[in-house]
Design a protein around this motif. Structure first.
Motif, mmCIF file in Angstrom:
data_model
loop_
_atom_site.group_PDB
_atom_site.id
_atom_site.type_symbol
_atom_site.label_atom_id
_atom_site.label_comp_id
_atom_site.label_asym_id
_atom_site.label_seq_id
_atom_site.Cartn_x
_atom_site.Cartn_y
_atom_site.Cartn_z
ATOM 1 N N GLU A 222 -65.884 9.535 13.463
ATOM 2 C CA GLU A 222 -64.622 8.927 13.040
ATOM 3 C C GLU A 222 -64.665 8.405 11.608
ATOM 4 O OE1 GLU A 222 -63.746 5.901 15.900
ATOM 5 O OE2 GLU A 222 -62.928 7.347 17.311
ATOM 6 N N CYS A 223 -65.855 8.256 11.028
ATOM 7 C CA CYS A 223 -65.951 7.727 9.669
ATOM 8 C C CYS A 223 -67.033 8.503 8.918
ATOM 9 C CB CYS A 223 -66.244 6.231 9.690
ATOM 10 S SG CYS A 223 -67.720 5.783 10.598
ATOM 11 N N PRO A 224 -67.026 8.406 7.581
ATOM 12 C CA PRO A 224 -68.019 9.153 6.799
ATOM 13 C C PRO A 224 -69.436 8.608 6.969
ATOM 14 C CG PRO A 224 -66.623 7.830 5.363
ATOM 15 C CD PRO A 224 -66.087 7.681 6.762
ATOM 16 N N SER A 225 -70.379 9.443 6.621
ATOM 17 C CA SER A 225 -71.796 9.092 6.686
ATOM 18 C C SER A 225 -72.131 8.012 5.655
ATOM 19 C CB SER A 225 -72.609 10.350 6.401
ATOM 20 O OG SER A 225 -73.966 10.115 6.485
ATOM 21 N N ASN A 226 -73.134 7.189 5.961
ATOM 22 C CA ASN A 226 -73.597 6.167 5.023
ATOM 23 C C ASN A 226 -74.473 6.849 3.970
ATOM 24 O OD1 ASN A 226 -74.934 4.097 3.674
ATOM 25 N ND2 ASN A 226 -75.049 2.815 5.495
ATOM 26 N N PRO A 227 -74.075 6.844 2.698
ATOM 27 C CA PRO A 227 -74.848 7.545 1.667
ATOM 28 C C PRO A 227 -76.231 6.939 1.409
ATOM 29 C CG PRO A 227 -73.062 6.281 0.677
ATOM 30 C CD PRO A 227 -72.877 6.201 2.174
ATOM 31 N N ALA A 228 -76.498 5.747 1.919
ATOM 32 C CA ALA A 228 -77.817 5.134 1.745
ATOM 33 C C ALA A 228 -78.881 5.826 2.596
ATOM 34 C CB ALA A 228 -77.757 3.646 2.087
ATOM 35 N N TYR A 229 -78.463 6.632 3.572
ATOM 36 C CA TYR A 229 -79.401 7.299 4.482
ATOM 37 C C TYR A 229 -79.097 8.802 4.550
ATOM 38 C CZ TYR A 229 -80.100 2.474 5.785
ATOM 39 O OH TYR A 229 -80.352 1.130 5.738
ATOM 40 N N PRO A 230 -79.292 9.537 3.462
ATOM 41 C CA PRO A 230 -78.940 10.958 3.452
ATOM 42 C C PRO A 230 -79.845 11.830 4.317
ATOM 43 C CG PRO A 230 -80.087 10.395 1.443
ATOM 44 C CD PRO A 230 -79.852 9.105 2.193
ATOM 45 N N GLU A 231 -80.998 11.299 4.711
ATOM 46 C CA GLU A 231 -81.931 12.077 5.541
ATOM 47 C C GLU A 231 -82.167 11.425 6.887
ATOM 48 O OE1 GLU A 231 -85.414 12.904 3.245
ATOM 49 O OE2 GLU A 231 -84.241 13.744 1.609
ATOM 50 N N GLY A 232 -81.216 10.617 7.345
ATOM 51 C CA GLY A 232 -81.318 9.979 8.648
ATOM 52 C C GLY A 232 -82.067 8.665 8.603
ATOM 53 N N VAL A 233 -82.122 8.012 9.760
ATOM 54 C CA VAL A 233 -82.807 6.729 9.875
ATOM 55 C C VAL A 233 -83.846 6.804 10.981
ATOM 56 C CG1 VAL A 233 -80.873 5.365 9.006
ATOM 57 C CG2 VAL A 233 -81.052 5.802 11.435
#
Length: 90
Positions: free
Chosen positions: A19-30
């Motif tokens: 429903e919302c965009p990805s967090n750009p602080a974690y481009p390779e996952g958490v």
């Protein structure tokens, strides 16, 4: 004869697209950290990225520790979890 995997990973509560965009602080996952530093633990890789918004049910076959992890099918999805080892009661 192959050994059973240590973790059962099952998707539950599928909910469709994010429903919302990805967090750009974690481009390779958490990496989800459930175990405190110094506590015996195990690490499990999660299917990454998730195919859609869902909850992963992760259960250790050795000790029975179970947790739920949400994912959204985006770049910032969880890619692994470190869980504390819980000694089984007899």
């Amino acid at each position: 004869m192959s050994a059973k995997p240590q973790f059962d990973i099952k998707p539950t509560m599928r909910r469709g697209p994010p429903e919302c965009p990805s967090n750009p602080a974690y481009p390779e996952g958490v990496d989800v950290q459930q175990a405190a530093p110094g506590v015996p633990s195990c690490r499990v890789d999660l299917p990454y990225p998730a195919p859609e918004r869902l909850v992963w049910r992760v259960r250790c076959r050795r000790c029975g520790y179970t947790l739920a992890i949400t994912a959204a099918g985006r770049a910032d999805d969880p890619r692994s979890a470190t869980v504390p080892y819980r000694r089984k009661l007899q």
